[in-house]
Every structure is written in C-alpha cells, then in structure tokens.
Enzyme design. Sequence first.
Site, short mmCIF file in Angstrom:
data_model
loop_
_atom_site.label_atom_id
_atom_site.label_comp_id
_atom_site.label_asym_id
_atom_site.label_seq_id
_atom_site.Cartn_x
_atom_site.Cartn_y
_atom_site.Cartn_z
NE ARG A 9 -5.06 4.30 -7.98
CZ ARG A 9 -6.22 3.99 -7.54
NH1 ARG A 9 -6.94 3.97 -6.20
NH2 ARG A 9 -7.02 3.13 -8.23
CE LYS A 66 -4.04 2.00 1.91
NZ LYS A 66 -3.64 3.29 1.73
CD GLU A 95 -0.34 5.71 -4.18
OE1 GLU A 95 -1.27 5.71 -4.72
OE2 GLU A 95 -0.23 6.27 -2.94
P1 AMP Z 1 -7.45 4.57 1.03
O1 AMP Z 1 -7.05 5.98 0.83
O2 AMP Z 1 -6.94 4.28 2.51
O3 AMP Z 1 -8.84 4.27 0.83
O4 AMP Z 1 -6.71 3.68 0.13
C1 AMP Z 1 -6.71 3.62 -0.94
C2 AMP Z 1 -5.74 4.30 -1.81
O5 AMP Z 1 -4.52 3.51 -1.55
C3 AMP Z 1 -5.67 4.47 -3.30
O6 AMP Z 1 -6.46 5.48 -3.66
C4 AMP Z 1 -4.06 4.57 -3.57
O7 AMP Z 1 -3.90 5.90 -3.71
C5 AMP Z 1 -3.46 3.95 -2.75
N1 AMP Z 1 -2.87 2.89 -3.13
C6 AMP Z 1 -1.45 2.55 -2.47
N2 AMP Z 1 -1.23 1.47 -3.06
C7 AMP Z 1 -2.19 1.01 -3.79
C8 AMP Z 1 -2.04 0.03 -4.67
N3 AMP Z 1 -1.04 -1.06 -4.57
N4 AMP Z 1 -2.96 -0.48 -5.49
C9 AMP Z 1 -4.23 0.55 -5.49
N5 AMP Z 1 -4.04 1.72 -4.66
C10 AMP Z 1 -3.22 1.90 -3.92
#
Ligand code: AMP
Length: 574
Positions: free
Chosen positions: A263, A258, A306
């Site tokens: 993004r 993660k 990202e």
């Molecule tokens: P959250 O902000 O906690 O809802 O997590 C989703 C966000 O994690 C996405 O919008 C991305 O910006 C981020 N993200 C980080 N790593 C990844 C990944 N490997 N695949 C997709 N999203 C990711």
Amino acid sequence: MFKFSRTADAIGATASKLEKTRVLAEYLRELEPADLRLAAVWMTGRAFSPNDPRVLNLGGSTMWRAVQALSRLEPDELGSTYLKYSDPGDWAFEVLQGRTQPRPTGLQAVAQAFDRIAATGSQQAKLDELTLLLDRLQPLEAKYVVKILTSDLRIGLQEGLVEEAVAQAFGLKLDQVRRLHMLTGDIGETAVRCQGGEVDTTTIQLFKPVRFMLATAVATPQEAMERVGSEARGVRRERPPGATPQGGNPPSIWTEEKYDGVRCQLHKQGDRVALYSRDLRETTLAFPELAEAAGRLAHDVLVDGEVLGHRGGKVLRFFELQRRLGRKEVPASLRQEVPVALVAFDLLYLDGEAILDLPLRERRARLEGLGFEHPFLLARYETARSASDLDRLFKETRERGNEGLMLKSPESAYTPGRRGMAWLKLKRPLATLDVVVTAVEWGHGKRRGVLSDYTFAVLHEETGELVNVGKAYTGLTDAEIAAMTQHFLLSTLVDRGRVRIVRPETVLEVAFDSIQHSGRHKSGYALRFPRIVRLRPDKSVQEIDTLATVAALYERFFGAESETTLEEIAETPE
Ligand code: AMP
C-alpha cells in the site's frame, strides 16, 4: 513517570471500561502538551506514534540482560520468576525491587532515553542506555517502561478507550476525537490538538500521512451484497453539496483486484514528493522512480494506491517486490530487475482541496482526470449488481492465481483508518489441509494457563518425516482448548517450559489464506493466517496431507511467475 505508572496500574486494576476511561481522562487533563503527546501514545502500548518512522529494535535478550544486570539474580531465578508472570513488565517489577537507585524522572527524560535507544544501531549501546534508564526508575516505573518497550501494556486499554479518555478530558464528542485520530493516525497529536481546541478535520496537510482506509473481510458474495448496501445507505445521508445523487436500486459494488503489493500514499505539492507505507512510514527512497515521475504530475495530490512489481508485462509476486523494501537506497540493478508501478485507486486531495467526503465515484472521476502515465496506473474496476456477478468475478481473479477481490461502494466517503462496510475484501480460504500437531505452547493474556498455540506439520512423502508448516492460535472454543490442554499434558514428549513437544497424533483441519517460503520451518513453507476449522479425531497421522500438496498450492498461487498481466488489473487513462 511515576504518575503515568500509577495511572496505568489503576487502569489495569479495574475491569470497568467506564472507570478506566475516567481514571485516564483525569490524568491526561492535567498534563502539559509535551507530556500529553507522549502519555497518550504510551498508553496505547507504543513507544513511538505509528507515524514516527523510528523503531527501537531492542531485542528481548537486551531487555533481559539489562534487568539481569540490575537485579543481580542468577538466570535460573530470573527464568522461574518470568514463567510465573509470562509478562516482562510484571517480571521486571518483581526482580527489580530494591535494586535500582530511583530519582524523580519525568516523561521527557524517559522519551529522551527512548530516542537514544532508537538512534543507535549497536545492541551494546542500547543495553547501556536501557540499564541507565531502568536504574533511575522505581520498580513500578520500570514495569511500565518495560511494557512500553515490549509494546503491550496488558491493562485492558485499547486505542478506542484512549480516544474516549481524550474526549472526556477535554470536553469533546467522541466522534470528533475519532475523526481527528483517523486523520492524523497519531493519538498523541490528536490529544494535543484536542487540548488546544484544534479539532477541524476538513483539511489535509500534505506530508502528514493520513491513515489508510481498510476493508472488512467477508466470506461470501451474499454477505458482501448485504453489507456494502448498508454502508451506502449510511453515507447517502452525509452526501456533501454538489455530489452526484446515488443511482437507483440494486446496490452496485465496484470490484477491484486485491493487489499483492504494498500500500502506498503519494503526496505531491509543487516540487516536493513523498511516499508513505501502510504504517505511515516514509518510503520515498524505496521507490525513486515513482518519486521522480510524481514530480512531473501537473497537480498537487494525495493519491492512495498499491505499488506492484512487474516485468515483461506480468505482475511480480510479492516476494520479489519485497527485495525493494527496507533499504536506504535501491541500486540501479535492482530497479531494473524489479521495476515498480503505482496502481492508484483513490484520490483524497486535489489542488488545495480535501475531497475525502466526496463519494468514491466522484473521487475516481477526478483521479481519472489527472492524466496518469506509466508508472502511474489506475486500478481496473468492474461493477457487480448481484451475488452471482461477484461470484463470477471472484472466480476470474482466482483463475489468475490471486487470493481475493476488493469490493467498494461507489457512494462511500473515504474514512481514514477505518475498517468499515464501504470497503470489503472477499476472501475465501485458499484451501484446507489436514495436519498433525507436533508442539504446543502456553498462551498469553486471556489464554494464560492453557496450551493454546499449536505448531503443526504435514507429511514429507519421500522421507516419511513430519515437517512443520505453521502455527495456529484460533478456531477452537475455550472448552475445546481446556480439554486439549489436558490431552497435550498427557501426550508431552519433551517439556521445554513454554513449549512442549507432543506425540504427533492429534489431527486438525486448518484453513489458511496464503503460503510463504520460510526458512524457519524445515518444510520450507509457512501457511499464513492459519486457523483451526475442526479437530479430526477420526483421522490418523498416516492420513494427513503431504508436503507435495503444500508445494503444489504454493506454485499455483504464489510461486515463481505470476500469470496476471498488469493490463488485466490496471489501466492507463485514455
Ligand atoms: P488486508 O491486508 O487483508 O487487511 O487487506 C487490506 C490491504 O489490501 C490494503 O491495505 C491494501 O494494501 C491491499 N489492497 C490490495 N488491493 C487493494 C485495492 N484494490 N483497494 C484497496 N486496498 C487494496
């Protein structure tokens, strides 16, 4: 504007979702396309579509001054009326009765005023525009303009109901509307296309950003295994011709880091390149090196990934990357200090073909075929077949000082804008801390009338002071909140209206996902997404956690240098 406002009022007056949808559908059906585009967006409580890069930047005090000037009331009276409603729109409605010079005002005229407010950087000019606008409105219209400007209609209308109303208005299936909305990320554009019968969602238009696919949070590896399996079964049914059949049983999950960056959607066609952020704003200028490198790609693409900052092979913490954001231009020195890379994890369009519906493993194969070179990298993934595999991978990522893992079903389609079961994020609270409540605040909306927002502190071990580190809204039941309201009313030291400073004696255990540096709190830190795990009546304020503990957690996970190398989490194709 009057019809819009009357409709919004009628929607707010009924608790029935069916009735809300019916009233809204009836209204939308009668609108010309240009008005329909605005009304649909405004009904979601936004002045501009999320795709629209403009922001109003209208401070609360500007709104206050405009309403004050028109109402000709003293600040005290305005303040006490405000406290009665805790809602700027309802407040404006009451204090503007008989105070404006209403003239018939259409949605376009209101939109033009919004345009002018967004276009000027001067708060004085914004104030003048807003005052002129409110002056020509009836109080009911002003009420909804103020609500739109403060981004909350409070009429119990979520985006989902607006989609339903659009479907009903134009005789379409809800699924069609949803899919179109997912793709366009703009309910106004969606409504207009539905009205005109243009509901084909199989095409992607480059340079019209597509909403990002999002992940659902899971707390345990077991939950992840169960959930991601369910999504894969659903998707198999929809597998398009030509896609690889799914492999045998145990469901496999791809895990990716993660990433702690921003993004990014990269669109490239011929010589033209654009980058878009998570909220679909264009961010090409923030990352000129990515835009330049994209120009050299041999294919027309839409890539999802990202952006990460890096230096000397190590990934930079988010706060360093943040220095590159929100600027018109990035000076060369900053480009050198915080160089960026795009770690790609998905491909939605390739040389004239939208490939959202292909399974992830197929999309990934094509992504790998693009021949990426630095600054474009590929997300590194591992395959997990069991909860214990996931547990191990999660521990590894934690050891690198990262907060979580992304889990993806290799069989899944890309579903824009959706938080589904095909993508999960495995996060566990970074830690829990025992803290003491120092101030409480009256809640909003459903929490109106109870003290529901708690500011809390840890102990500064050197000075003995209590220093705030965050504010929590969630985690307690309604009954607990009601009881705590009584408790805090009695332990109030200073009553400041909305906020009450309370005797620091109530200990809570809070969980949280990350820590940021913060100028707002004296402690210098803010816990992010804190939630109350439980009340700790068994603990006294002397036993709470210290600032040193917060600082140590910060250093380990978010401070200065990260331990993660780019190579550990991303790769370049062979
Ligand atoms: P959250 O902000 O906690 O809802 O997590 C989703 C966000 O994690 C996405 O919008 C991305 O910006 C981020 N993200 C980080 N790593 C990844 C990944 N490997 N695949 C997709 N999203 C990711």
